[in-house]
Design a protein around this motif. Structure first.
Motif, PDB file in Angstrom:
ATOM      1  N   LEU A   1     -17.906 -12.422 -24.277  1.00 34.10           N
ATOM      2  CA  LEU A   1     -17.040 -11.369 -23.751  1.00 34.10           C
ATOM      3  C   LEU A   1     -17.068 -11.370 -22.224  1.00 34.10           C
ATOM      4  O   LEU A   1     -16.030 -11.216 -21.571  1.00 34.10           O
ATOM      5  CB  LEU A   1     -17.483 -10.006 -24.287  1.00 34.10           C
ATOM      6  CG  LEU A   1     -17.188  -9.714 -25.756  1.00 34.10           C
ATOM      7  CD1 LEU A   1     -17.819  -8.390 -26.169  1.00 34.10           C
ATOM      8  CD2 LEU A   1     -15.685  -9.685 -26.017  1.00 34.10           C
TER       9      LEU A   1
ATOM     10  N   TYR B   1     -13.941  -9.585 -20.047  1.00 32.22           N
ATOM     11  CA  TYR B   1     -13.800  -8.338 -20.803  1.00 32.22           C
ATOM     12  C   TYR B   1     -14.404  -7.150 -20.054  1.00 32.22           C
ATOM     13  O   TYR B   1     -13.880  -6.037 -20.118  1.00 32.22           O
ATOM     14  CB  TYR B   1     -14.471  -8.502 -22.164  1.00 32.22           C
ATOM     15  CG  TYR B   1     -14.300  -7.325 -23.091  1.00 32.22           C
ATOM     16  CD1 TYR B   1     -13.209  -7.248 -23.947  1.00 32.22           C
ATOM     17  CD2 TYR B   1     -15.234  -6.287 -23.123  1.00 32.22           C
ATOM     18  CE1 TYR B   1     -13.050  -6.170 -24.806  1.00 32.22           C
ATOM     19  CE2 TYR B   1     -15.083  -5.210 -23.972  1.00 32.22           C
ATOM     20  CZ  TYR B   1     -13.985  -5.155 -24.812  1.00 32.22           C
ATOM     21  OH  TYR B   1     -13.827  -4.079 -25.650  1.00 32.22           O
TER      22      TYR B   1
ATOM     23  N   ASP C   1      -9.556  -7.915 -26.162  1.00 30.75           N
ATOM     24  CA  ASP C   1     -10.365  -8.493 -27.230  1.00 30.75           C
ATOM     25  C   ASP C   1      -9.987  -9.959 -27.420  1.00 30.75           C
ATOM     26  O   ASP C   1      -8.863 -10.264 -27.824  1.00 30.75           O
ATOM     27  CB  ASP C   1     -10.123  -7.717 -28.526  1.00 30.75           C
ATOM     28  CG  ASP C   1     -10.961  -8.226 -29.694  1.00 30.75           C
ATOM     29  OD1 ASP C   1     -11.724  -9.195 -29.511  1.00 30.75           O
ATOM     30  OD2 ASP C   1     -10.843  -7.647 -30.792  1.00 30.75           O
TER      31      ASP C   1
END
Length: 233
Positions: free
Chosen positions: A129, A134, A144
């Motif tokens: 991530l 993210y 996502d």
């Protein structure tokens, strides 16, 4: 020398009579605890996740979005670390740096394959991530990386079939319906997007066969019929 044996202490009675190198001839009984699962056994499930699935996931995520050079570089670095490098801590600027420093104490600097499997799996997704931006402040913040794959699976025919199976539960007694839905929640992760609710699975003895522990009685006490509450299983 007396022919009577001296009474032994409780420690001596419960010890193994093997030499521990101290000359006493006694070793304490080993503790009975679950063995930590590592990923350094070629051919094992844990090894296959790190050796095969992690690289495939990185490539899948890389191909799914028009990431820029920074994200590509970070994904390449994660792939190299997973395959050939060692586990590195998060940068001090990361908001959860301190927490992961505690969780990863004693693991940083090791090969990913030599860390406990469940921890390595969790930390891999955290690093993945982070590599996609993210947690950053740019355009990829909060995006996502697995969203396209989730949407594709939810649109599949397998989900439609499982939802039709859930519709059939409307005609069974309330307690059997509740049990079937509970088992569907418990097994949902193992079956990915499948609910494992099919005809005949409403009997308590079917889906519960593989349970390590069944706390459903306690659950229903905490979640009585008609209660306005949400439980995450």
């Amino acid at each position: 020398m007396s022919g009577k044996r001296e009474p032994r202490t409780m420690a001596e009675k419960t010890a193994h009579h093997t030499d521990d190198g101290s000359g006493s001839g006694l070793c304490p009984a080993p503790e009975h605890s679950a063995q930590t699962i590592l990923s350094n056994d070629p051919g094992s499930f844990a090894w296959s996740v790190l050796a095969n699935r992690h690289p495939a996931l990185i490539q899948q995520v890389r191909d799914a979005f028009p990431y820029g050079p920074r994200q590509h570089q970070a994904l390449d670095a994660l792939l190299d670390a997973n395959n050939n490098g060692v586990i590195e801590p998060l940068a001090p600027s990361e908001p959860d740096h301190e927490q992961w420093s505690v969780w990863g104490r004693g693991l940083f600097g090791r090969s990913w394959f030599d860390a406990p499997f469940l921890w390595a799996e969790s930390y891999f997704y955290r690093r993945l991530l982070g590599a996609t931006g993210y947690f950053g402040t740019g355009p990829w913040r909060g995006v996502d990386p697995f969203a396209p794959f989730k949407r594709a699976e939810l649109r599949g025919t397998a989900v439609d079939e499982e939802l039709r199976a859930l519709d059939a539960l409307a005609d069974v007694p309330a307690d059997e319906r509740a049990t079937a839905l509970l088992h569907a929640s418990v097994w949902g992760n193992r079956a990915d997007l499948g609910f494992r609710v099919t005809e005949g699975d409403t009997a308590p003895s079917t889906a519960a066969d593989d349970l390590v522990a069944d706390d459903s009685v306690l659950l229903w006490q905490l979640l009585p019929s008609g209660a306005d509450a949400t439980v995450a299983v």
